[in-house]
Design a protein around this motif. Structure first.
Motif, PDB file in Angstrom:
ATOM      1  N   ILE A  62       8.247  -3.601  10.996  1.00  0.00           N
ATOM      2  CA  ILE A  62       7.189  -3.004  11.820  1.00  0.00           C
ATOM      3  C   ILE A  62       6.056  -2.406  10.985  1.00  0.00           C
ATOM      4  O   ILE A  62       4.941  -2.243  11.481  1.00  0.00           O
ATOM      5  CB  ILE A  62       7.755  -1.927  12.768  1.00  0.00           C
ATOM      6  CG1 ILE A  62       8.468  -0.828  11.978  1.00  0.00           C
ATOM      7  CG2 ILE A  62       8.698  -2.546  13.786  1.00  0.00           C
ATOM      8  CD1 ILE A  62       8.903   0.350  12.833  1.00  0.00           C
ATOM      9  N   PHE A  63       6.336  -2.059   9.731  1.00  0.00           N
ATOM     10  CA  PHE A  63       5.295  -1.469   8.882  1.00  0.00           C
ATOM     11  C   PHE A  63       4.533  -2.522   8.082  1.00  0.00           C
ATOM     12  O   PHE A  63       3.674  -2.177   7.270  1.00  0.00           O
ATOM     13  CB  PHE A  63       5.903  -0.429   7.935  1.00  0.00           C
ATOM     14  CG  PHE A  63       6.499   0.760   8.648  1.00  0.00           C
ATOM     15  CD1 PHE A  63       5.683   1.689   9.274  1.00  0.00           C
ATOM     16  CD2 PHE A  63       7.874   0.933   8.709  1.00  0.00           C
ATOM     17  CE1 PHE A  63       6.222   2.781   9.940  1.00  0.00           C
ATOM     18  CE2 PHE A  63       8.431   2.022   9.367  1.00  0.00           C
ATOM     19  CZ  PHE A  63       7.599   2.949   9.997  1.00  0.00           C
ATOM     20  N   GLY A  64       4.830  -3.772   8.308  1.00  0.00           N
ATOM     21  CA  GLY A  64       4.108  -4.841   7.628  1.00  0.00           C
ATOM     22  C   GLY A  64       4.240  -4.770   6.117  1.00  0.00           C
ATOM     23  O   GLY A  64       5.336  -4.645   5.579  1.00  0.00           O
ATOM     24  N   PHE A  65       3.104  -4.800   5.445  1.00  0.00           N
ATOM     25  CA  PHE A  65       3.097  -4.811   3.983  1.00  0.00           C
ATOM     26  C   PHE A  65       3.171  -3.412   3.363  1.00  0.00           C
ATOM     27  O   PHE A  65       3.168  -3.292   2.133  1.00  0.00           O
ATOM     28  CB  PHE A  65       1.820  -5.494   3.469  1.00  0.00           C
ATOM     29  CG  PHE A  65       1.695  -6.935   3.868  1.00  0.00           C
ATOM     30  CD1 PHE A  65       2.768  -7.810   3.748  1.00  0.00           C
ATOM     31  CD2 PHE A  65       0.487  -7.434   4.362  1.00  0.00           C
ATOM     32  CE1 PHE A  65       2.652  -9.147   4.099  1.00  0.00           C
ATOM     33  CE2 PHE A  65       0.358  -8.769   4.714  1.00  0.00           C
ATOM     34  CZ  PHE A  65       1.444  -9.628   4.588  1.00  0.00           C
ATOM     35  N   MET A  66       3.219  -2.367   4.170  1.00  0.00           N
ATOM     36  CA  MET A  66       3.132  -1.002   3.651  1.00  0.00           C
ATOM     37  C   MET A  66       4.250  -0.669   2.675  1.00  0.00           C
ATOM     38  O   MET A  66       4.018   0.005   1.662  1.00  0.00           O
ATOM     39  CB  MET A  66       3.130   0.007   4.805  1.00  0.00           C
ATOM     40  CG  MET A  66       1.935  -0.114   5.744  1.00  0.00           C
ATOM     41  SD  MET A  66       0.323  -0.114   4.876  1.00  0.00           S
ATOM     42  CE  MET A  66       0.327   1.527   4.184  1.00  0.00           C
ATOM     43  N   ASP A  67       5.469  -1.128   2.953  1.00  0.00           N
ATOM     44  CA  ASP A  67       6.587  -0.845   2.049  1.00  0.00           C
ATOM     45  C   ASP A  67       6.379  -1.503   0.690  1.00  0.00           C
ATOM     46  O   ASP A  67       6.687  -0.918  -0.359  1.00  0.00           O
ATOM     47  CB  ASP A  67       7.905  -1.323   2.657  1.00  0.00           C
ATOM     48  CG  ASP A  67       8.346  -0.476   3.845  1.00  0.00           C
ATOM     49  OD1 ASP A  67       7.879   0.682   3.932  1.00  0.00           O
ATOM     50  OD2 ASP A  67       9.135  -0.958   4.675  1.00  0.00           O
ATOM     51  N   VAL A  68       5.834  -2.715   0.707  1.00  0.00           N
ATOM     52  CA  VAL A  68       5.558  -3.435  -0.544  1.00  0.00           C
ATOM     53  C   VAL A  68       4.467  -2.706  -1.327  1.00  0.00           C
ATOM     54  O   VAL A  68       4.578  -2.523  -2.549  1.00  0.00           O
ATOM     55  CB  VAL A  68       5.124  -4.894  -0.268  1.00  0.00           C
ATOM     56  CG1 VAL A  68       4.745  -5.597  -1.570  1.00  0.00           C
ATOM     57  CG2 VAL A  68       6.238  -5.647   0.436  1.00  0.00           C
ATOM     58  N   ILE A  69       3.413  -2.284  -0.635  1.00  0.00           N
ATOM     59  CA  ILE A  69       2.311  -1.570  -1.278  1.00  0.00           C
ATOM     60  C   ILE A  69       2.823  -0.283  -1.923  1.00  0.00           C
ATOM     61  O   ILE A  69       2.492   0.034  -3.074  1.00  0.00           O
ATOM     62  CB  ILE A  69       1.203  -1.241  -0.256  1.00  0.00           C
ATOM     63  CG1 ILE A  69       0.559  -2.528   0.271  1.00  0.00           C
ATOM     64  CG2 ILE A  69       0.140  -0.336  -0.869  1.00  0.00           C
ATOM     65  CD1 ILE A  69      -0.385  -2.301   1.440  1.00  0.00           C
ATOM     66  N   GLU A  70       3.647   0.456  -1.187  1.00  0.00           N
ATOM     67  CA  GLU A  70       4.196   1.715  -1.701  1.00  0.00           C
ATOM     68  C   GLU A  70       5.060   1.482  -2.939  1.00  0.00           C
ATOM     69  O   GLU A  70       4.963   2.228  -3.926  1.00  0.00           O
ATOM     70  CB  GLU A  70       5.027   2.395  -0.612  1.00  0.00           C
ATOM     71  CG  GLU A  70       5.513   3.782  -0.993  1.00  0.00           C
ATOM     72  CD  GLU A  70       6.294   4.462   0.125  1.00  0.00           C
ATOM     73  OE1 GLU A  70       7.004   5.435  -0.178  1.00  0.00           O
ATOM     74  OE2 GLU A  70       6.193   4.013   1.283  1.00  0.00           O
ATOM     75  N   ALA A  71       5.884   0.439  -2.906  1.00  0.00           N
ATOM     76  CA  ALA A  71       6.751   0.125  -4.047  1.00  0.00           C
ATOM     77  C   ALA A  71       5.923  -0.248  -5.277  1.00  0.00           C
ATOM     78  O   ALA A  71       6.219   0.176  -6.402  1.00  0.00           O
ATOM     79  CB  ALA A  71       7.701  -1.015  -3.682  1.00  0.00           C
ATOM     80  N   LYS A  72       4.857  -1.029  -5.067  1.00  0.00           N
ATOM     81  CA  LYS A  72       3.990  -1.436  -6.178  1.00  0.00           C
ATOM     82  C   LYS A  72       3.250  -0.229  -6.752  1.00  0.00           C
ATOM     83  O   LYS A  72       3.059  -0.133  -7.973  1.00  0.00           O
ATOM     84  CB  LYS A  72       2.978  -2.488  -5.707  1.00  0.00           C
ATOM     85  CG  LYS A  72       3.587  -3.830  -5.346  1.00  0.00           C
ATOM     86  CD  LYS A  72       4.124  -4.563  -6.553  1.00  0.00           C
ATOM     87  CE  LYS A  72       3.037  -5.057  -7.465  1.00  0.00           C
ATOM     88  NZ  LYS A  72       3.556  -5.843  -8.608  1.00  0.00           N
ATOM     89  N   GLN A  73       2.831   0.686  -5.887  1.00  0.00           N
ATOM     90  CA  GLN A  73       2.123   1.882  -6.355  1.00  0.00           C
ATOM     91  C   GLN A  73       3.047   2.774  -7.180  1.00  0.00           C
ATOM     92  O   GLN A  73       2.629   3.332  -8.208  1.00  0.00           O
ATOM     93  CB  GLN A  73       1.561   2.658  -5.161  1.00  0.00           C
ATOM     94  CG  GLN A  73       0.351   1.995  -4.526  1.00  0.00           C
ATOM     95  CD  GLN A  73      -0.132   2.701  -3.280  1.00  0.00           C
ATOM     96  OE1 GLN A  73       0.636   3.390  -2.599  1.00  0.00           O
ATOM     97  NE2 GLN A  73      -1.400   2.540  -2.952  1.00  0.00           N
ATOM     98  N   LYS A  74       4.297   2.907  -6.759  1.00  0.00           N
ATOM     99  CA  LYS A  74       5.264   3.705  -7.518  1.00  0.00           C
ATOM    100  C   LYS A  74       5.500   3.096  -8.893  1.00  0.00           C
ATOM    101  O   LYS A  74       5.553   3.804  -9.907  1.00  0.00           O
ATOM    102  CB  LYS A  74       6.586   3.800  -6.749  1.00  0.00           C
ATOM    103  CG  LYS A  74       6.553   4.759  -5.568  1.00  0.00           C
ATOM    104  CD  LYS A  74       7.913   4.823  -4.883  1.00  0.00           C
ATOM    105  CE  LYS A  74       7.883   5.794  -3.705  1.00  0.00           C
ATOM    106  NZ  LYS A  74       9.187   5.841  -2.994  1.00  0.00           N
TER     107      LYS A  74
END
Length: 235
Positions: A62-74
């Motif tokens: 449901i959050f789309g790409f947000m989890d991927v973006i957050e992981a890459k930022q970390k």
């Protein structure tokens, strides 16, 4: 069935539409989507490109790409800290350590001047104004790049954002501390003068590394982090 060049371009547009602005993150997601779409076509070849794309996108939740973006930022934050620590340590090797000691002694003797806190407040105020102007220019440049749809890498963006964020917070906090504490620096005992001078020196080195050294070495760092950086920017 393999995706065409136009379909790959459409996937890049699709990621931008879903708030993925950095080219390296886009590339990773496009590669993942492309592989999944091709696998989907093997099972159900009658699906259109859009249908297969939407089916692949739903797998992100449901959050789309947000989890991927957050992981890459970390992950990139961790890499940036290593880069920062690398350049910070260089200031404690010859010949830069001599400059560092000279700065420490200059601050130490400066604090002994009567009413040095007022001179310090004026200096900090000038730095705050100068920094705000730099932040405004940096945000304007980033906005122009996004409008022109130029390829911006996550580390590239982070170098600018960290520069502005650290500088602004540090300078404003230092200004507020000096202004509100009413400390008479010239009357401090020697051990407190040493602590204040050492803290100011370390913050000064960190400030210089973040605001000047790392931005000056940005191209080198980007090529080191992204093998495709030079190729992409020459297209």
């Amino acid at each position: 069935m393999k995706l065409t060049t136009n379909q790959i371009d459409e996937l890049f547009k699709f990621t931008r539409k879903h708030y993925v602005y950095h080219y390296d993150v886009q590339s990773e997601l496009v590669d993942h989507l492309a592989n999944d779409i091709e696998s989907t076509w093997k099972e159900t070849p009658n699906l259109s490109f859009e249908q297969a794309r939407d089916k692949s996108f739903k797998k992100f939740g449901i959050f789309g790409f947000m989890d991927v973006i957050e992981a890459k930022q970390k992950a990139m934050n961790k890499r940036y800290r290593k880069i920062l620590w690398r350049f910070f340590k260089e200031w404690f090797t010859l010949p830069k350590v001599v400059t560092t000691i000279a700065v420490f002694l200059s601050i130490f003797f400066f604090l002994k001047i009567p009413f040095s806190e007022y001179i310090l407040l004026g200096t900090l105020f000038i730095f705050v104004v100068f920094d705000l102007i730099n932040q405004f220019r940096n945000r304007k440049n980033q906005k122009q790049k996004k409008q022109k749809k130029e390829k911006i890498f996550l580390l590239e963006s982070m170098i600018g954002e960290t520069k502005g964020g650290f500088t602004g917070i540090t300078l404003i906090n230092a200004f507020n501390f000096v202004n509100l504490s009413h400390v008479n620096f010239s009357a401090l005992e020697i051990h407190w003068s040493i602590i204040v001078s050492l803290t100011a020196t370390l913050l000064g080195v960190l400030f210089y590394v973040i605001n000047y050294i790392i931005p000056q070495r940005a191209e080198e760092l980007l090529e080191e982090t992204y093998p495709e950086y030079k190729l992409v920017n020459n297209l």
